[in-house]
Design a protein around this motif. Structure first.
Motif, short mmCIF file in Angstrom:
data_model
loop_
_atom_site.label_atom_id
_atom_site.label_comp_id
_atom_site.label_asym_id
_atom_site.label_seq_id
_atom_site.Cartn_x
_atom_site.Cartn_y
_atom_site.Cartn_z
N GLY A 148 0.77 -1.23 0.00
CA GLY A 148 0.00 0.00 0.00
C GLY A 148 0.81 1.29 0.00
N ASP A 149 2.11 1.20 -0.21
CA ASP A 149 2.95 2.40 -0.24
C ASP A 149 3.64 2.50 -1.60
N TRP A 184 4.35 0.31 6.50
CA TRP A 184 3.49 -0.18 5.43
C TRP A 184 2.49 -1.21 5.96
N LYS A 185 2.79 -1.81 7.11
CA LYS A 185 1.90 -2.81 7.68
C LYS A 185 0.58 -2.22 8.17
N THR A 186 0.59 -0.94 8.50
CA THR A 186 -0.60 -0.31 9.07
C THR A 186 -1.42 0.47 8.05
N ILE A 187 -0.99 0.51 6.81
CA ILE A 187 -1.73 1.24 5.78
C ILE A 187 -3.00 0.48 5.44
N ARG A 188 -4.11 1.17 5.48
CA ARG A 188 -5.40 0.58 5.13
C ARG A 188 -5.93 1.27 3.91
N LEU A 189 -6.25 0.50 2.91
CA LEU A 189 -6.76 1.06 1.66
C LEU A 189 -8.26 1.09 1.64
#
Length: 100
Positions: A36-37, A95-100
């Motif tokens: 997600g990055d 990047w583990k915490t990115i929510r799309l």
């Protein structure tokens, strides 16, 4: 022509030594994009490909009179300048915490 073969040999030996670093940065960049990055790998690749290759390649090939080997070293330096920030960004784990 023997001179062309000699130049190509040096070029490809330098690039071959850099291939694991390139593969590492491509894999981590893909992981960041998949996580997600997409912006960070894009910035790192753009800077390393457009700034470092051109600047370092020119300096080494022309200013330091290294010729074709200088261009290969510029490409090698570009791989390192892409791999280090990509690795640091990946290890940070945001990047583990990115929510799309």
């Amino acid at each position: 022509d023997r001179e062309v073969i000699a130049m190509g040999r040096v070029f490809f030996m330098i690039i071959a030594l850099t291939e694991p670093v390139m593969a590492f940065s491509f894999a981590l960049g893909g992981a960041l994009r998949g996580g997600g990055d997409p912006i960070s790998p894009f910035v790192y690749a753009s800077v390393s490909d457009l700034v470092v290759v051109i600047l370092a390649g020119y300096l080494m090939a022309v200013q330091f009179q290294m010729g074709f080997a200088g261009i290969a070293l510029g490409i090698a330096l570009s791989a390192v300048t892409r791999a280090i920030p990509t690795m640091l960004k990946f290890r940070k784990g945001m990047w583990k915490t990115i929510r799309l």
